[in-house]
Design an enzyme around this catalytic site. Structure first.
Site, PDB file in Angstrom:
ATOM      1  N   CYS A 238       0.799  -1.229   0.000  1.00  0.00           N
ATOM      2  CA  CYS A 238       0.000   0.000   0.000  1.00  0.00           C
ATOM      3  C   CYS A 238       0.833   1.282   0.000  1.00  0.00           C
ATOM      4  O   CYS A 238       0.279   2.377  -0.077  1.00  0.00           O
ATOM      5  CB  CYS A 238      -0.974  -0.003   1.172  1.00  0.00           C
ATOM      6  SG  CYS A 238      -2.224  -1.286   1.011  1.00  0.00           S
TER       7      CYS A 238
ATOM      8  N   HIS B 115     -12.372   9.352  -9.079  1.00  0.00           N
ATOM      9  CA  HIS B 115     -11.406   9.268 -10.176  1.00  0.00           C
ATOM     10  C   HIS B 115     -10.261  10.272 -10.010  1.00  0.00           C
ATOM     11  O   HIS B 115      -9.809  10.882 -10.978  1.00  0.00           O
ATOM     12  CB  HIS B 115     -12.107   9.438 -11.529  1.00  0.00           C
ATOM     13  CG  HIS B 115     -12.837   8.204 -11.928  1.00  0.00           C
ATOM     14  ND1 HIS B 115     -14.070   7.882 -11.403  1.00  0.00           N
ATOM     15  CD2 HIS B 115     -12.490   7.198 -12.762  1.00  0.00           C
ATOM     16  CE1 HIS B 115     -14.464   6.731 -11.926  1.00  0.00           C
ATOM     17  NE2 HIS B 115     -13.529   6.284 -12.733  1.00  0.00           N
TER      18      HIS B 115
ATOM     19  N   GLU C 147     -12.942  -0.200   1.592  1.00  0.00           N
ATOM     20  CA  GLU C 147     -11.930  -0.260   0.533  1.00  0.00           C
ATOM     21  C   GLU C 147     -12.176  -1.475  -0.357  1.00  0.00           C
ATOM     22  O   GLU C 147     -11.893  -1.444  -1.540  1.00  0.00           O
ATOM     23  CB  GLU C 147     -10.524  -0.326   1.120  1.00  0.00           C
ATOM     24  CG  GLU C 147     -10.023   0.992   1.603  1.00  0.00           C
ATOM     25  CD  GLU C 147      -8.540   0.992   1.920  1.00  0.00           C
ATOM     26  OE1 GLU C 147      -7.989   2.097   2.052  1.00  0.00           O
ATOM     27  OE2 GLU C 147      -7.921  -0.078   2.032  1.00  0.00           O
TER      28      GLU C 147
END
Length: 125
Positions: free
Chosen positions: A23, A67, A115
């Site tokens: 991550c 986005h 997530e």
């Protein structure tokens, strides 16, 4: 006490600072966010708050993140865009508007950021 929840989704990229593992590198998620409101009194229509009004409150927050690389957006240029911090961000941003729209009759109970389908974080006060 009454509660309502609205679920929305958005797709964004992020990476975690001060983290060692996968991550730490830029990657993306198809996030889901649940915002739950609570209150003791219903409005004259028998609603805590209209679902569509909560969706309107959430819309600009979703649009801001959707986005985009979250690390490039305030306040996440300074704080890590972890699920925990995103949950608090949604809580803070929606709380102001919900309190104003309902004249303090309704409060945000909690915000949950998914997530993935099996990993999520919740923030509440």
């Amino acid at each position: 006490m009454f509660e309502i929840t609205v679920e929305r989704d958005f797709s964004s990229g992020h990476y975690l600072r001060n983290y060692r593992g996968k991550c730490e590198y830029p990657h993306g998620h198809n996030y889901k966010v649940h915002v739950t409101l609570r209150g003791k009194e219903l409005d004259p229509s028998g609603l805590l708050m209209d679902f569509k009004d909560l969706k309107v409150v959430m819309h600009p927050i979703i649009e801001y993140l959707d986005h985009r690389m979250i690390n490039d957006l305030e306040p996440f240029t300074e704080i890590n865009p972890s699920a925990e911090n995103l949950a608090k961000y949604f809580f803070d941003e929606t709380s102001k508007q919900v309190a104003e729209l309902t004249k303090g009759r309704v409060h945000v109970k909690d915000c949950t950021i998914f997530e993935t389908d099996t990993t999520y974080a919740t923030y509440y006060e």
